[in-house]
Design a protein around this motif. Structure first.
Motif, PDB file in Angstrom:
ATOM      1  N   LEU A 122       0.966 -37.818 -18.306  1.00  0.00           N
ATOM      2  CA  LEU A 122       0.490 -37.228 -17.234  1.00  0.00           C
ATOM      3  C   LEU A 122       2.181 -37.021 -15.776  1.00  0.00           C
ATOM      4  O   LEU A 122       1.791 -35.586 -15.362  1.00  0.00           O
ATOM      5  CB  LEU A 122      -0.060 -37.862 -16.009  1.00  0.00           C
ATOM      6  CG  LEU A 122      -1.311 -38.399 -16.147  1.00  0.00           C
ATOM      7  CD1 LEU A 122      -1.526 -39.684 -14.905  1.00  0.00           C
ATOM      8  CD2 LEU A 122      -2.129 -37.470 -16.269  1.00  0.00           C
ATOM      9  N   ALA A 123       2.915 -36.850 -16.146  1.00  0.00           N
ATOM     10  CA  ALA A 123       3.991 -35.950 -16.478  1.00  0.00           C
ATOM     11  C   ALA A 123       4.773 -34.532 -16.397  1.00  0.00           C
ATOM     12  O   ALA A 123       4.676 -33.762 -16.185  1.00  0.00           O
ATOM     13  CB  ALA A 123       5.675 -37.042 -16.137  1.00  0.00           C
ATOM     14  N   ALA A 124       4.306 -34.149 -17.932  1.00  0.00           N
ATOM     15  CA  ALA A 124       4.340 -33.057 -19.059  1.00  0.00           C
ATOM     16  C   ALA A 124       3.078 -32.698 -18.298  1.00  0.00           C
ATOM     17  O   ALA A 124       3.721 -31.169 -18.684  1.00  0.00           O
ATOM     18  CB  ALA A 124       4.569 -33.835 -19.734  1.00  0.00           C
ATOM     19  N   LEU A 125       1.897 -32.708 -17.674  1.00  0.00           N
ATOM     20  CA  LEU A 125       0.420 -32.366 -18.137  1.00  0.00           C
ATOM     21  C   LEU A 125       0.926 -31.408 -16.814  1.00  0.00           C
ATOM     22  O   LEU A 125       0.612 -29.391 -17.334  1.00  0.00           O
ATOM     23  CB  LEU A 125      -0.036 -33.280 -17.576  1.00  0.00           C
ATOM     24  CG  LEU A 125      -1.743 -32.201 -17.196  1.00  0.00           C
ATOM     25  CD1 LEU A 125      -2.501 -31.404 -18.110  1.00  0.00           C
ATOM     26  CD2 LEU A 125      -3.027 -33.177 -16.605  1.00  0.00           C
ATOM     27  N   PHE A 126       1.865 -31.106 -16.009  1.00  0.00           N
ATOM     28  CA  PHE A 126       1.413 -29.905 -14.598  1.00  0.00           C
ATOM     29  C   PHE A 126       2.346 -28.856 -14.723  1.00  0.00           C
ATOM     30  O   PHE A 126       1.798 -27.974 -14.416  1.00  0.00           O
ATOM     31  CB  PHE A 126       2.118 -30.574 -13.333  1.00  0.00           C
ATOM     32  CG  PHE A 126       0.399 -31.938 -12.448  1.00  0.00           C
ATOM     33  CD1 PHE A 126      -0.307 -31.512 -12.060  1.00  0.00           C
ATOM     34  CD2 PHE A 126       0.714 -33.050 -13.058  1.00  0.00           C
ATOM     35  CE1 PHE A 126      -1.733 -32.290 -12.249  1.00  0.00           C
ATOM     36  CE2 PHE A 126      -0.710 -33.702 -13.217  1.00  0.00           C
ATOM     37  CZ  PHE A 126      -1.270 -33.678 -12.120  1.00  0.00           C
ATOM     38  N   PRO A 127       3.294 -28.625 -15.738  1.00  0.00           N
ATOM     39  CA  PRO A 127       4.206 -27.459 -16.112  1.00  0.00           C
ATOM     40  C   PRO A 127       3.244 -26.728 -16.796  1.00  0.00           C
ATOM     41  O   PRO A 127       3.734 -25.743 -16.698  1.00  0.00           O
ATOM     42  CB  PRO A 127       5.833 -28.503 -15.780  1.00  0.00           C
ATOM     43  CG  PRO A 127       5.495 -29.440 -15.829  1.00  0.00           C
ATOM     44  CD  PRO A 127       4.227 -30.110 -15.763  1.00  0.00           C
ATOM     45  N   THR A 128       2.737 -27.196 -17.483  1.00  0.00           N
ATOM     46  CA  THR A 128       2.488 -27.033 -18.648  1.00  0.00           C
ATOM     47  C   THR A 128       0.856 -25.615 -17.974  1.00  0.00           C
ATOM     48  O   THR A 128       0.484 -24.825 -18.282  1.00  0.00           O
ATOM     49  CB  THR A 128       2.195 -26.882 -20.098  1.00  0.00           C
ATOM     50  OG1 THR A 128       2.942 -27.494 -20.670  1.00  0.00           O
ATOM     51  CG2 THR A 128       0.597 -26.677 -20.753  1.00  0.00           C
TER      52      THR A 128
END
Length: 257
Positions: A128-134
């Motif tokens: 969930l932390a790495a999801l939003f930039p992509t």
């Protein structure tokens, strides 16, 4: 002299000079909290290349790789849907911008409360932390595709799948890659935080345990390992990006020359 060789020399020489300076400054150190670099490297070899490699290093790398891969797949897929389907975009846009404003590390205590201290908590935190930039980079990349490319695809009567693969993905590729690189850095940070806050295994957990036990050399060895992994992961991503987006990298170099 070739400018590329100069850049390579600076890239390699600067870290070597810093390591040499660290070695010289710390060589005769008697400070408990600033041990000699030679002692740190001895503990690095003993801990991370032998004793804890299988139980902690591989565990952390597996969680990082799996969480980042899932975040990338979900982010790119959901980004395409959000960018191309107006109803989905209107529904998700407020949620995306709400959650992007929350510091990624702040999500870890929430998942500890909801899921517990297991591997599942660490994976969910990373995803969930790495999801939003992509996700955000994909949405912006798709929405900024040149309208003339869309017109050409309509003229050639490309199917939806062909448009996605041959028009949207290549055009948005550089921006998606930039988002993926930010996601990799976020995933790495949250991997460490999740291990320090809610785990008994992993590089972050062992480094925190060393600090709490006043094993300063072991703590420094853990920090050094985290730096090496972060640097290596970024370098591998750059190599892969330059390979996949060779046409884009080449055009940028021509534009600068």
């Amino acid at each position: 002299m070739n400018r590329k060789l100069i850049n390579w020399g600076l890239g390699i020489g600067t870290p070597l000079l810093l390591v040499a300076a660290w070695w010289a400054v710390s060589q005769n150190s008697t400070n408990t909290f600033f041990p000699p670099l030679a002692t740190i490297l001895e503990r690095f070899q003993a801990l991370w290349l032998f004793d804890h490699f299988g139980s902690d290093v591989l565990l952390s790398l597996r969680n990082l790789a799996l969480g980042y891969a899932l975040a990338t797949v979900i982010g790119v897929g959901l980004g395409f849907v959000t960018a191309l389907v107006p109803v989905v975009r209107w529904a998700l846009d407020p949620l995306i911008h709400f959650f992007r404003g929350i510091p990624p590390v702040a999500l870890v205590p929430i998942f500890i409360s909801l899921i517990g201290f297991g591997i599942e908590m660490r994976l969910v935190s990373i995803i969930l932390a790495a999801l939003f930039p992509t996700l955000i980079a994909t949405v912006d990349g798709i929405r900024s595709v040149d309208p003339s490319l869309k017109d050409v695809s309509a003229v050639y009567r490309l199917t939806r799948t062909e448009k996605l693969a041959q028009v949207y993905l290549p055009a948005a590729g550089p921006q998606i890659a930039a988002g993926m690189q930010v996601s990799l850095q976020v995933a790495f940070i949250v991997m460490i935080a999740s291990e320090m806050l809610g785990a008994s295994q992993g590089i972050g957990a062992m480094t925190l345990l060393a600090q709490q036990s006043f094993m300063t050399s072991d703590m420094w060895a853990g920090i050094l390992l985290l730096g090496v992994i972060g640097f290596g992961a970024n370098m591998l991503f750059e190599l892969a990006k330059n390979k996949v987006l060779a046409w884009y990298v080449g055009s940028r170099r021509l534009a600068k020359s």
